[in-house]
Design an enzyme around this catalytic site. Structure first.
Site, PDB file in Angstrom:
ATOM      1  N   GLY A 114       0.794  -1.226   0.000  1.00 42.59           N
ATOM      2  CA  GLY A 114       0.000   0.000   0.000  1.00 42.59           C
ATOM      3  C   GLY A 114       0.822   1.269   0.000  1.00 42.59           C
TER       4      GLY A 114
ATOM      5  CG  ASP B  76      -6.097  -9.813  -4.943  1.00 41.54           C
ATOM      6  OD1 ASP B  76      -7.180  -9.401  -4.501  1.00 41.54           O
ATOM      7  OD2 ASP B  76      -5.953 -10.918  -5.514  1.00 41.54           O
ATOM      8  CG  LEU B  77      -2.665  -2.102  -3.737  1.00 39.70           C
ATOM      9  CD1 LEU B  77      -2.539  -1.406  -5.070  1.00 39.70           C
ATOM     10  CD2 LEU B  77      -3.122  -1.146  -2.658  1.00 39.70           C
ATOM     11  CG  ASP B  78       1.098  -2.996  -3.515  1.00 37.60           C
ATOM     12  OD1 ASP B  78       1.296  -2.638  -4.679  1.00 37.60           O
ATOM     13  OD2 ASP B  78       0.915  -2.198  -2.583  1.00 37.60           O
ATOM     14  CD  GLU B  79      -1.324  -9.405  -1.296  1.00 38.97           C
ATOM     15  OE1 GLU B  79      -0.619 -10.427  -1.456  1.00 38.97           O
ATOM     16  OE2 GLU B  79      -1.456  -8.832  -0.205  1.00 38.97           O
TER      17      GLU B  79
END
Lengths: 299, 299, 299, 299
Positions: C217, C242-245
């Site tokens: 994040g 999925d953010l940064d996943e």
């Protein structure tokens, strides 16, 4: 050998009884991989890991290491070797077929400083260095207690340059007696003669306490200190007749600064020596190293 | 100089107008820190950063770098220098007092390969290398366009070993004309004469494309390839009359393997050269480097 | 595009006109390598580099990347693809055949911070990042001058979360218009919608300024500072919803200490971000990355 | 304790009988260094090493660590402490004066995995970890033989979450009985209660097997494997009541790739855990660590 180490070795051999490693060097030309993989497929083998390298795609040398699993391997050793000979000849291969369950026999040579020996014995006790440590030879008595506490034979053979010939004869006799495959110089501070080296070509692994070719020879930490380097290192290599000039297997370094005196450099260096030598030995044990013209290919 | 770079320099000078750095070397004995810190306190200064090093606690050499802030510093430069002289004499100090707002003037020498020059100019444009890049001198024309696009004067002075003397005279005249404080050899592939070096003691920074003392001299990547090393490196050092033997400021390495041919080693090496040289130059600009007997103390 | 970059690309395409890369994922079973290498041998191809990986030797997934050279390759593209289909079906392969001379078209997205963009453009100018940089899109004007100086089209599309849909429509239209193969987010600080991501599965490469999964994040450097970590890092990954996943391609770190404030962490971090993103992009361009269940195999 | 280790400790204490370390935290203002160095000079002390850090030059917190040598130190302990109190009060200092010859007493807690314990004991045997290892406590019997072979008392206290209170009471009683200064959790896999932690503020050092804050909590290697990270790490920190959230002393990482399964990650990780914990413990023993608001300053 201590029972619990023997148990680890037994387990390892049972688990790997169908595994082998094929190492090949030959002139590069189309069809090598096709021929070898067809051969292995024909034997019912499954390739577990395969690495290859073409030194010069157009007409240079080709290297490959294949680890495979094959049903009833140990009974079929000579059949497979025999049958592979045909392919090997067709492609002018230099090759070795190593059976993983046949753990290598090793002798460790050490002098006064024991950190490298301890690292190897520790890795060995924890099952991470899968060899049969047949004996330890030292020109000092210091390591005896710890080595014998692990039920490994320890031989004290005092050495100096005047008695080098006799010493090496004694050593070679022991290596013969124990059926040793290769030797590790774990900070053994005596120079080996060409005769000794010739007995074990690319089968003596040394750890030198500098990032070679910097500080070839004696007292590398003192010289590193005097030169004011900002990095110190260690190098593991096969021993040849040119001092510290053999094929390099692994190197690493650590950062130092102006506050580090010679004693501190030695201390920092010990930690690099330990890990560099342990890595090189493991790669050798796993048949990952091919020597080609004084260089190594590490697969 | 481009307006936006000039603006960054102006801002930097305004922000740092009350900051100075005191660098001291002297024989170690009790009371040095007490005397210096009492002096600075008496001048109304606040210590921002302080680093010290005793080479040998009992009777060796002592080194200290103090960065401090002091009201109205620029008007009081000569007063502070004058008053400090007394302490300096009492302790037999070698010392320098540098005012942060007086940004250093630098000349960059470069040959055909431009990656080090580009890294420096880039850091400079982004305000991270706070110097006044007075001029660039090259024995080739390649860098002209980019250098001039930043409004930095570019001088093409062809060079070879037969005309070394005339070339260096021209170079020294330019350094004089621009009031240059120090020189960066950003892959400048000409050897400097002792006369040239003597003009700028510990004020010429070179980048050598190996982890010295390995591969002193020409063609280090070719020799690294032939030796089969598993690490390549770069070294930034002050230039002395002994080729590649000057005090090392910074070194770093990168891991390589058998697949990396000479061209690949050069490419990997460029990235190390860039960062090692940029670090060394920044430390020099921040007055962090003290030279003592062919070694550096980097605070 | 500048003439000298076009020249490098032309040279590259000429040199590599007979080279291709075959990427395969399939259930592991004996005979895959034999079948593929026999096929290539039958086509007159010579294998230049080959890497394989069995996720679980007994019955897991098998991955292989083969780079080969084949006479008259470009004229035989469809023949080779067609003929390979049979083998692919027999082994239930997912596969791709990429022709090296067909350089990929890429769009770079950037916001205010330009260090990653600059690194990519620099590598590109020096011929080390062999792509066709079709356009740069930014929600700020800052990068325009430098981008246009290289004759690369620059599009300023202001963005914020309220107009995300329109912005992405404009962006997708440009990607279409320029025939873009993949997108690099070189510190583009806007979140992409699932619709956008769905258009380019495993074809958007992001650089995140932390060693993921630490500091997912916003504001990772501020949070790293507050947590008091001794290492900071950067991570390059494919973008998923999925953010940064998404699948991690490459990560690296740098050592920091208590003296480094947030500004210093950002500065140190920029250097890691630059090199991590450049590596990931090169591996993608060289077809070295296979995505499998949110992880990457990098050959 | 084994005689040869006792001998090393005796030698160390004799060599360092006149050495002390002064650690200070206080609000930053001009004159601190002047006052402290004048005081030490007045006592006839010579400063061996000094490190300082101003968190925010204008009006933040100031930290300093001074190692000094002073004639007849051990007889003058209370005099020096008493006299320093005045300066400490004038500057609102938090401070500690540690006498180097007073080696710290430590208890090591361990569970089944012994690599961290072995590393500590090894460093201790070679004289590089200068502490008095008073006892080892474990919830398993595995380590008994080796620990007792070094004449260190070993206590087996089985533990689980239902009997945590009784277990900790027993442990605290032992720590009291042996006069323990601090505790090392060398892969001790039980959670400590707030009551236990409160007894030893910033005096319990843990090793967590991930680069925190990634993979807080259980099974970090499994989770690292599932996330597909390209680096794994270890973190040594002081224990607080927030699990894995205490002040970080040291971290390090190692590179991994897709071929490394969970077992391999654990093996690679062990080597990082060993060195990271040993470093943190040494820094603690040398009074190099100051804790400030959940972060450490390591001098």
């Amino acid at each position: 050998m201590k029972a619990y180490i023997q148990r680890k070795i037994d387990e390892f051999q049972a688990e790997n009884k169908n595994k082998a490693r094929l190492l090949i060097s030959c002139p590069d030309k189309p069809g090598i991989v096709a021929a070898v993989s067809k051969f292995l497929f024909g034997k019912g083998a499954n390739i577990i890991e395969s690495n290859q390298y073409s030194m010069n795609p157009e007409g240079g040398e080709f290297f490959i290491r294949i680890e495979f699993e094959c049903p009833n391997l140990l009974e079929r050793q000579s059949e497979i070797k025999e049958d592979f000979r045909q392919i090997a000849e067709a492609f002018s291969m230099e090759w070795k077929l190593m059976f993983v369950a046949e753990t290598k026999k090793v002798a460790i040579f050490v002098s006064k400083e024991q950190h490298c020996l301890l690292e190897l014995l520790w890795e060995w006790q924890s099952g991470d260095l899968m060899a049969d440590i047949a004996l330890v030879i030292s020109n000092h008595e210091d390591a005896r207690e710890f080595v014998e506490s692990l039920d490994i034979p320890f031989y004290h053979i005092p050495a100096n340059k005047d008695i080098r010939k006799q010493v090496e004869e004694q050593q070679l006799q022991l290596l013969n007696q124990y059926g040793v495959d290769f030797v590790i110089l774990a900070r053994y501070m005596q120079i080996l003669t060409p005769d000794f080296v010739a007995e074990l070509p690319n089968r003596i692994i040394n750890i030198h306490h500098s990032f070679l070719p910097a500080f070839v020879g004696a007292k590398p930490y003192e010289r590193a200190y005097n030169r004011g380097v900002k990095l110190i290192g260690a190098t593991s290599h096969y021993v040849t007749n040119d001092l510290d000039e053999g094929p390099i297997i692994e190197q690493d370094i650590s950062r130092v600064d102006h506050r580090d005196d010679v004693a501190k450099l030695k201390k920092i260096g010990q930690s690099i020596e330990r890990s560099v030598l342990a890595k090189a030995v493991k790669w050798h044990l796993e048949d990952r190293v091919i020597v080609h013209e004084n260089k190594t290919i590490v697969f």
